[in-house]
Design a protein around this motif. Structure first.
Motif, PDB file in Angstrom:
ATOM      1  N   ASN A   1       7.704   7.197  -2.896  1.00 54.97           N
ATOM      2  CA  ASN A   1       6.534   6.306  -3.994  1.00 54.97           C
ATOM      3  C   ASN A   1       5.300   6.294  -3.180  1.00 54.97           C
ATOM      4  O   ASN A   1       4.830   5.193  -3.274  1.00 54.97           O
ATOM      5  CB  ASN A   1       6.917   5.580  -4.273  1.00 54.97           C
ATOM      6  CG  ASN A   1       7.720   6.166  -5.739  1.00 54.97           C
ATOM      7  OD1 ASN A   1       8.212   7.022  -6.304  1.00 54.97           O
ATOM      8  ND2 ASN A   1       9.243   4.959  -5.932  1.00 54.97           N
ATOM      9  N   VAL A   2       5.282   6.801  -1.610  1.00 51.77           N
ATOM     10  CA  VAL A   2       4.070   6.623  -1.095  1.00 51.77           C
ATOM     11  C   VAL A   2       2.415   7.431  -1.369  1.00 51.77           C
ATOM     12  O   VAL A   2       3.133   8.561  -1.726  1.00 51.77           O
ATOM     13  CB  VAL A   2       4.498   6.967   0.449  1.00 51.77           C
ATOM     14  CG1 VAL A   2       3.447   6.629   1.675  1.00 51.77           C
ATOM     15  CG2 VAL A   2       5.454   6.075   1.377  1.00 51.77           C
ATOM     16  N   PRO A   3       2.097   6.744  -2.065  1.00 55.58           N
ATOM     17  CA  PRO A   3       0.653   7.467  -2.602  1.00 55.58           C
ATOM     18  C   PRO A   3       0.108   8.545  -1.161  1.00 55.58           C
ATOM     19  O   PRO A   3      -0.013   8.280  -0.573  1.00 55.58           O
ATOM     20  CB  PRO A   3       0.022   6.590  -2.961  1.00 55.58           C
ATOM     21  CG  PRO A   3      -0.040   5.299  -2.391  1.00 55.58           C
ATOM     22  CD  PRO A   3       1.343   4.925  -1.914  1.00 55.58           C
ATOM     23  N   LYS A   4      -0.717   9.673  -2.474  1.00 53.47           N
ATOM     24  CA  LYS A   4      -1.628  10.324  -0.974  1.00 53.47           C
ATOM     25  C   LYS A   4      -2.338   9.914  -0.228  1.00 53.47           C
ATOM     26  O   LYS A   4      -2.322  10.027   1.151  1.00 53.47           O
ATOM     27  CB  LYS A   4      -1.972  11.335  -1.863  1.00 53.47           C
ATOM     28  CG  LYS A   4      -0.638  12.875  -2.638  1.00 53.47           C
ATOM     29  CD  LYS A   4      -1.534  14.047  -2.676  1.00 53.47           C
ATOM     30  CE  LYS A   4      -0.248  14.333  -3.224  1.00 53.47           C
ATOM     31  NZ  LYS A   4      -0.483  16.286  -4.233  1.00 53.47           N
ATOM     32  N   LYS A   5      -2.725   8.486  -0.496  1.00 47.23           N
ATOM     33  CA  LYS A   5      -3.237   8.010  -0.306  1.00 47.23           C
ATOM     34  C   LYS A   5      -3.667   7.568   1.266  1.00 47.23           C
ATOM     35  O   LYS A   5      -3.985   6.869   2.117  1.00 47.23           O
ATOM     36  CB  LYS A   5      -5.074   7.744  -0.362  1.00 47.23           C
ATOM     37  CG  LYS A   5      -4.297   5.984  -1.115  1.00 47.23           C
ATOM     38  CD  LYS A   5      -4.829   5.425  -1.856  1.00 47.23           C
ATOM     39  CE  LYS A   5      -4.428   3.795  -2.649  1.00 47.23           C
ATOM     40  NZ  LYS A   5      -5.357   2.998  -3.517  1.00 47.23           N
ATOM     41  N   ASN A   6      -2.699   7.060   1.213  1.00 38.68           N
ATOM     42  CA  ASN A   6      -1.278   6.568   2.056  1.00 38.68           C
ATOM     43  C   ASN A   6      -0.542   7.111   3.281  1.00 38.68           C
ATOM     44  O   ASN A   6       0.270   6.691   4.037  1.00 38.68           O
ATOM     45  CB  ASN A   6      -0.335   5.235   1.375  1.00 38.68           C
ATOM     46  CG  ASN A   6      -1.532   4.439   1.189  1.00 38.68           C
ATOM     47  OD1 ASN A   6      -3.007   4.277   1.080  1.00 38.68           O
ATOM     48  ND2 ASN A   6      -0.556   3.082   0.511  1.00 38.68           N
ATOM     49  N   ARG A   7      -1.225   8.571   3.472  1.00 38.20           N
ATOM     50  CA  ARG A   7      -0.071   9.839   4.150  1.00 38.20           C
ATOM     51  C   ARG A   7      -1.629  10.221   4.620  1.00 38.20           C
ATOM     52  O   ARG A   7      -2.516  11.078   4.710  1.00 38.20           O
ATOM     53  CB  ARG A   7       0.119  10.549   3.530  1.00 38.20           C
ATOM     54  CG  ARG A   7       1.161  10.437   2.437  1.00 38.20           C
ATOM     55  CD  ARG A   7       1.900  11.468   1.215  1.00 38.20           C
ATOM     56  NE  ARG A   7       2.787  10.885   0.513  1.00 38.20           N
ATOM     57  CZ  ARG A   7       3.079  11.313  -1.010  1.00 38.20           C
ATOM     58  NH1 ARG A   7       2.762  12.762  -0.536  1.00 38.20           N
ATOM     59  NH2 ARG A   7       3.511  11.235  -2.354  1.00 38.20           N
TER      60      ARG A   7
ATOM     61  N   CYS B   1       7.460  11.341   1.919  1.00 40.46           N
ATOM     62  CA  CYS B   1       7.001  10.300   0.826  1.00 40.46           C
ATOM     63  C   CYS B   1       7.220  10.158  -0.601  1.00 40.46           C
ATOM     64  O   CYS B   1       7.467   9.039  -0.578  1.00 40.46           O
ATOM     65  CB  CYS B   1       5.396  10.718   1.666  1.00 40.46           C
ATOM     66  SG  CYS B   1       5.202  10.526   3.669  1.00 40.46           S
ATOM     67  N   ALA B   2       7.314  11.287  -0.946  1.00 41.10           N
ATOM     68  CA  ALA B   2       7.495  10.833  -2.523  1.00 41.10           C
ATOM     69  C   ALA B   2       8.542  10.207  -2.364  1.00 41.10           C
ATOM     70  O   ALA B   2       8.850   9.420  -3.602  1.00 41.10           O
ATOM     71  CB  ALA B   2       6.993  12.655  -2.888  1.00 41.10           C
TER      72      ALA B   2
ATOM     73  N   LYS C   1       1.580  -3.352   1.475  1.00 33.38           N
ATOM     74  CA  LYS C   1       0.778  -1.477   1.340  1.00 33.38           C
ATOM     75  C   LYS C   1       2.107  -1.125   2.646  1.00 33.38           C
ATOM     76  O   LYS C   1       1.526  -1.335   4.266  1.00 33.38           O
ATOM     77  CB  LYS C   1      -0.663  -1.039   1.462  1.00 33.38           C
ATOM     78  CG  LYS C   1      -1.061   0.347   1.015  1.00 33.38           C
ATOM     79  CD  LYS C   1      -2.262  -0.393   1.283  1.00 33.38           C
ATOM     80  CE  LYS C   1      -2.932  -0.755   2.313  1.00 33.38           C
ATOM     81  NZ  LYS C   1      -4.635  -1.218   2.339  1.00 33.38           N
TER      82      LYS C   1
ATOM     83  N   GLU D   1       5.175  15.525   2.615  1.00 39.59           N
ATOM     84  CA  GLU D   1       5.051  14.663   1.307  1.00 39.59           C
ATOM     85  C   GLU D   1       6.363  14.862   1.060  1.00 39.59           C
ATOM     86  O   GLU D   1       6.726  13.646   0.229  1.00 39.59           O
ATOM     87  CB  GLU D   1       3.926  16.186   1.207  1.00 39.59           C
ATOM     88  CG  GLU D   1       2.544  16.104   1.136  1.00 39.59           C
ATOM     89  CD  GLU D   1       1.914  16.604   0.899  1.00 39.59           C
ATOM     90  OE1 GLU D   1       2.361  17.189  -0.632  1.00 39.59           O
ATOM     91  OE2 GLU D   1       0.690  17.438   0.966  1.00 39.59           O
TER      92      GLU D   1
END
Length: 136
Positions: free
Chosen positions: A68-74, A64-65, A32, A61
């Motif tokens: 492919n890092v999900p928003k909950k992991n930022r 991270c996008a 993760k 954002e």
């Protein structure tokens, strides 16, 4: 080998280099990936801290996008970088913290104060990514 990787970045091309290495490592181990940016300000009013977070958020954002890092992991926080990074590592049960380093002169300049602090105080492995010099 690593279940959770915490990647501390700046909103810059250097941060993108560090995130690319962390994403590669996360893919290799099936980990993760959590991305963190710390605004190094301590004594600012809460409303101004929020304004700074809101301003930097789209840049983080966007970085991270692309990986492919999900928003909950930022994560974006305000405060003393190495302390917040180490504490987040504990909170998220990170096995590895990755962050960038600059190569200049002297030991402090070599790894930077944030990298030095994380390397000395983290409760898990730390990987320092050497930032490639830009060609001018």
């Amino acid at each position: 080998m690593y279940k959770t990787i915490l990647c501390a970045i700046e909103a810059s091309t250097e941060g993108k280099q560090v995130l690319a290495k962390a994403a590669e490592m996360a893919e290799l181990y099936g980990s993760k990936l959590i991305v963190m940016h710390v605004l190094p300000y301590k004594l600012l009013p809460k409303d101004y801290q929020k304004e700074l977070k809101d301003k930097i958020s789209p840049k983080i954002e966007e970085l991270c996008a692309g990986f492919n890092v999900p928003k909950k992991n930022r994560i974006i926080k305000v405060g003393k970088p190495y302390e917040l990074i180490c504490n987040e590592g504990i909170k998220r049960k990170a096995d590895l913290i990755m962050l960038g380093t600059h190569s200049k002169k002297g030991i402090q300049a070599l790894i930077g104060s944030t990298a030095n602090g994380v390397a000395n105080y983290a409760d898990c492995d730390v990987s320092l990514v050497r930032i490639a010099k830009s060609s001018k």
